[in-house]
Design an enzyme around this catalytic site. Structure first.
Site, PDB file in Angstrom:
ATOM      1  N   LYS A 182       0.885  -1.178   0.000  1.00  0.00           N
ATOM      2  CA  LYS A 182       0.000   0.000   0.000  1.00  0.00           C
ATOM      3  C   LYS A 182       0.919   1.223   0.000  1.00  0.00           C
ATOM      4  CE  LYS A 182      -1.808   3.066   1.954  1.00  0.00           C
ATOM      5  NZ  LYS A 182      -1.562   4.480   1.550  1.00  0.00           N
ATOM      6  N   GLU A 257       9.661   1.663  10.909  1.00  0.00           N
ATOM      7  CA  GLU A 257      10.701   2.663  10.678  1.00  0.00           C
ATOM      8  C   GLU A 257      10.002   4.010  10.706  1.00  0.00           C
ATOM      9  OE1 GLU A 257      12.706   1.277   7.157  1.00  0.00           O
ATOM     10  OE2 GLU A 257      13.627  -0.336   8.286  1.00  0.00           O
ATOM     11  N   CYS A 291      14.055  10.927   6.435  1.00  0.00           N
ATOM     12  CA  CYS A 291      13.882  10.472   7.831  1.00  0.00           C
ATOM     13  C   CYS A 291      15.155  10.655   8.638  1.00  0.00           C
ATOM     14  CB  CYS A 291      13.438   9.015   7.853  1.00  0.00           C
ATOM     15  SG  CYS A 291      14.562   7.911   6.998  1.00  0.00           S
ATOM     16  N   GLU A 389       9.600  16.859  14.570  1.00  0.00           N
ATOM     17  CA  GLU A 389      10.052  16.582  13.203  1.00  0.00           C
ATOM     18  C   GLU A 389       9.325  17.509  12.229  1.00  0.00           C
ATOM     19  OE1 GLU A 389       8.851  12.880  11.253  1.00  0.00           O
ATOM     20  OE2 GLU A 389      10.909  12.643  10.545  1.00  0.00           O
TER      21      GLU A 389
HETATM   22  P1  NAD Z   1       2.484   8.710   7.276  1.00  0.00           P
HETATM   23  O1  NAD Z   1       2.630   8.032   8.584  1.00  0.00           O
HETATM   24  O2  NAD Z   1       1.511   9.825   7.162  1.00  0.00           O
HETATM   25  O3  NAD Z   1       2.070   7.676   6.140  1.00  0.00           O
HETATM   26  C1  NAD Z   1       2.852   6.552   5.827  1.00  0.00           C
HETATM   27  C2  NAD Z   1       1.974   5.486   5.189  1.00  0.00           C
HETATM   28  O4  NAD Z   1       1.044   5.019   6.163  1.00  0.00           O
HETATM   29  C3  NAD Z   1       1.142   5.977   4.014  1.00  0.00           C
HETATM   30  O5  NAD Z   1       1.096   4.965   3.026  1.00  0.00           O
HETATM   31  C4  NAD Z   1      -0.228   6.168   4.631  1.00  0.00           C
HETATM   32  O6  NAD Z   1      -1.285   6.055   3.711  1.00  0.00           O
HETATM   33  C5  NAD Z   1      -0.273   5.030   5.627  1.00  0.00           C
HETATM   34  N1  NAD Z   1      -1.216   5.203   6.738  1.00  0.00           N
HETATM   35  C6  NAD Z   1      -1.623   6.354   7.310  1.00  0.00           C
HETATM   36  N2  NAD Z   1      -2.530   6.099   8.286  1.00  0.00           N
HETATM   37  C7  NAD Z   1      -2.665   4.753   8.343  1.00  0.00           C
HETATM   38  C8  NAD Z   1      -3.454   3.878   9.137  1.00  0.00           C
HETATM   39  N3  NAD Z   1      -4.279   4.336  10.089  1.00  0.00           N
HETATM   40  N4  NAD Z   1      -3.355   2.554   8.936  1.00  0.00           N
HETATM   41  C9  NAD Z   1      -2.529   2.068   7.986  1.00  0.00           C
HETATM   42  N5  NAD Z   1      -1.773   2.844   7.181  1.00  0.00           N
HETATM   43  C10 NAD Z   1      -1.842   4.179   7.363  1.00  0.00           C
HETATM   44  O7  NAD Z   1       3.941   9.178   6.862  1.00  0.00           O
HETATM   45  P2  NAD Z   1       4.361  10.070   5.617  1.00  0.00           P
HETATM   46  O8  NAD Z   1       3.948  11.471   5.896  1.00  0.00           O
HETATM   47  O9  NAD Z   1       3.923   9.398   4.368  1.00  0.00           O
HETATM   48  O10 NAD Z   1       5.952   9.944   5.665  1.00  0.00           O
HETATM   49  C11 NAD Z   1       6.791  10.774   6.381  1.00  0.00           C
HETATM   50  C12 NAD Z   1       7.204  10.121   7.696  1.00  0.00           C
HETATM   51  O11 NAD Z   1       7.890   8.887   7.441  1.00  0.00           O
HETATM   52  C13 NAD Z   1       8.195  10.944   8.490  1.00  0.00           C
HETATM   53  O12 NAD Z   1       7.845  10.914   9.848  1.00  0.00           O
HETATM   54  C14 NAD Z   1       9.517  10.234   8.257  1.00  0.00           C
HETATM   55  O13 NAD Z   1      10.507  10.442   9.247  1.00  0.00           O
HETATM   56  C15 NAD Z   1       9.080   8.818   8.209  1.00  0.00           C
HETATM   57  N6  NAD Z   1      10.089   7.992   7.531  1.00  0.00           N
HETATM   58  C16 NAD Z   1      10.847   7.138   8.287  1.00  0.00           C
HETATM   59  C17 NAD Z   1      11.836   6.374   7.683  1.00  0.00           C
HETATM   60  C18 NAD Z   1      12.685   5.430   8.482  1.00  0.00           C
HETATM   61  O14 NAD Z   1      13.344   4.593   7.874  1.00  0.00           O
HETATM   62  N7  NAD Z   1      12.703   5.503   9.796  1.00  0.00           N
HETATM   63  C19 NAD Z   1      12.047   6.476   6.297  1.00  0.00           C
HETATM   64  C20 NAD Z   1      11.258   7.361   5.572  1.00  0.00           C
HETATM   65  C21 NAD Z   1      10.271   8.103   6.201  1.00  0.00           C
END
Ligand code: NAD
Length: 498
Positions: A182, A257, A291, A389
């Site tokens: 997804k 992550e 990230c 963040e």
């Molecule tokens: P997000 O948490 O908003 O969304 C990530 C994914 O989760 C999307 O596909 C979204 O549709 C899905 N999602 C959202 N709500 C959900 C739910 N209730 N149930 C299941 N899936 C759900 O994150 P984002 O804004 O897309 O990405 C940015 C974030 O990701 C930042 O906090 C960044 O630090 C983090 N990130 C971490 C790493 C790492 O390796 N630690 C790498 C890249 C990004």
């Protein structure tokens, strides 16, 4: 301004059981270009019914198909083919990624290389893999029977989307799992390439399934699906907590992550030129949407003013521009919602620190999600821009007077993803690295990855570590098989005379 790359479909479909399909209810959502903020296509909007179909296909492929039962070498051959195809599509991928996410084109190039490497690495690892056998001489042999866990649910974010998808797809497929991906709703375009890549590599039908859609609908249905025993998630810490709770009734395996607010610590004895180059790149590359960004810089007081002056001057010179222009160093943020969030932190920062560069839209960019690289100095540890963040081109700089204070400041957030340490004192370098609360430390080093080493965060930055064999362990069960050699000696219940 950039022209739309060729080959963008009018509808970005799901990919379920080898077919490109619309949503069961026909619903779609708009997908925008971050330079114009206008929709350039639509994507199928998946819900429970679509996830059910995808999970059913993946379950069938897992129980009836060849993939989990193939010899490692056979699976590795297909994974290597995938790597070759991904690499050969570098240009197309870079154009799609840059168009959809606002990533500068020069930084989008090379993402295919990294994605390909994720497949090649895990292909090599399974071929070279070995499992443990334990001998009890003359009595018993016990061995580990490694087997894939089942249907893996993969949920990914919008920053470097294709590469991060490959970081999950590579080990999940290498382990013999079948998958439902997804991807993030802000950036579904590059994920649509996977279907063609997997078809060309002859990955068996039903092994890879993709459902587009929002987190609250498609993502939530995947997390709560009883036939998906594991979820690998990358995204915000708050989303991670929600998914953790929603997985609890099913006791799912979770790899998370999450977010970061990583410190870059610059001591007075550091190679200052190298530290400045790296700390600039560390927070302003990938538009700051990274990230592991070093978004808090801690600088020893004796070099603080010099550092600020040199850092701010360079930050002001960073080229902000059209993501498609090869001269661009910082492009447009992914989405107007995210732009508003980052801009709100820029405004908060004006009350919390001394503004040295940026502070709003760059001149000449009245539209699009452009933010000038922004530098705040003298930021106190209780400031929101120190603690939270931002995920954009915004950095907070804070001075320190001693090693103890530097460590305290470095550890003073809820996050613990990465840390960057700049010093030429050997003892300090190692002591500091070992004590800093971060899953990954780069010492006098720019953020480079070694796929064999652990990847993941501590505290609010993650749960579990992937990387190398750890990733394969996450996607596998390690069953213990015990065999008696010779006579079986069992205490004989019910055999005593009355
Ligand atoms: P997000 O948490 O908003 O969304 C990530 C994914 O989760 C999307 O596909 C979204 O549709 C899905 N999602 C959202 N709500 C959900 C739910 N209730 N149930 C299941 N899936 C759900 O994150 P984002 O804004 O897309 O990405 C940015 C974030 O990701 C930042 O906090 C960044 O630090 C983090 N990130 C971490 C790493 C790492 O390796 N630690 C790498 C890249 C990004």
């Amino acid at each position: 301004m950039a022209t739309q790359p060729a080959g963008i479909p009018d509808l970005i479909p799901h990919f379920i059981d080898g077919e490109r399909v619309a949503s069961v209810d026909g619903d779609t959502f708009g997908v925008l270009n971050p330079v114009t903020n206008e929709d350039y296509t639509v994507a199928a909007s998946g819900k429970q019914a679509d996830i059910d179909l995808a999970v059913a296909a993946a379950t069938r492929a897992f129980h009836e198909g060849p993939w989990p039962r193939m010899k490692n070498r056979e699976r590795a051959r297909i994974l290597s083919r995938i790597a070759d195809i991904v690499e050969s599509r570098d240009q197309e991928l870079a154009q799609f990624e840059s168009w959809d996410s606002g990533l500068p084109i020069t930084q989008a190039r090379g993402q295919a290389q990294r994605a390909a490497e994720n497949f090649r690495f895990f292909a090599d690892l399974i071929v070279a893999g070995r499992d443990d056998t334990y001998k009890v001489p003359g009595t018993q042999v016990n061995y580990v029977n490694r087997k894939p866990k089942g249907v893996a649910g993969l949920i990914t974010p919008w920053n470097t989307p294709f590469m991060l998808e490959s970081w999950k797809l590579g080990p999940a497929l290498a382990s013999g799992c079948t998958v439902v991906l997804k991807p993030a709703e802000f950036t579904p375009l590059s994920a649509s390439l996977w279907a063609g890549i997997f078809e060309e590599a002859e990955l068996p039908r039903g092994v890879f399934n993709l459902v587009n859609g929002f987190g609250e609908t498609a993502g939530d249905a995947l997390v709560k699906h009883p036939d998906v025993p594991l979820i690998s998630f990358t995204g915000e810490s708050s989303t991670g907590k929600l998914i953790f709770g929603n997985s609890a009734p099913h006791l799912k395996a979770l790899s998370m992550e999450l977010g970061g607010k990583s410190p870059a610590v610059v001591f007075a004895d550091a190679d200052l030129d190298a530290a400045i180059d790296s700390t600039l790149f560390g927070v302003f590359s990938l538009n700051g949407e990274r990230c592991t960004a070093g978004s808090r810089i801690l600088v020893e007081r004796s070099i603080y003013e010099e550092f600020l002056e040199r850092y701010a001057e360079r930050a002001k010179n960073i080229v902000v521009g059209d993501p498609a222009d090869p001269k661009t160093e910082v492009g447009a943020l992914v989405h107007p919602e995210h732009f508003d969030k980052v801009m709100s932190y820029v405004e908060i920062g004006k009350g919390e620190g001394r503004l040295l560069a940026g502070g709003g839209r760059p001149e000449g960019f009245p539209e699009g999600n452009y933010v000038a690289p922004t530098v705040f100095a003298d930021v106190a540890p209780d400031a929101r821009i120190f603690q939270e963040e931002i995920f954009g081109p915004v950095v907070a700089i804070t001075p320190f007077d001693s090693d103890e204070e530097a460590l305290e400041l470095a550890n003073n957030t809820k996050y613990g993803l990465a840390a960057y340490i700049w010093t030429n004192n050997l003892k300090r370098a190692h002591l500091f690295s070992q004590n800093v609360e971060a899953g990954m430390v780069w010492l006098n080093s720019h953020n480079v990855r070694d796929l064999r080493s652990p990847f993941g965060g501590v505290k609010a930055s993650g749960l579990g570590h992937e990387g190398g064999y750890r990733s394969l362990d996450f996607y596998s069960d390690q069953q213990a098989v015990h065999i008696t050699l010779g006579d079986v000696h069992t205490t004989r219940f019910g055999a005593s005379a009355h």
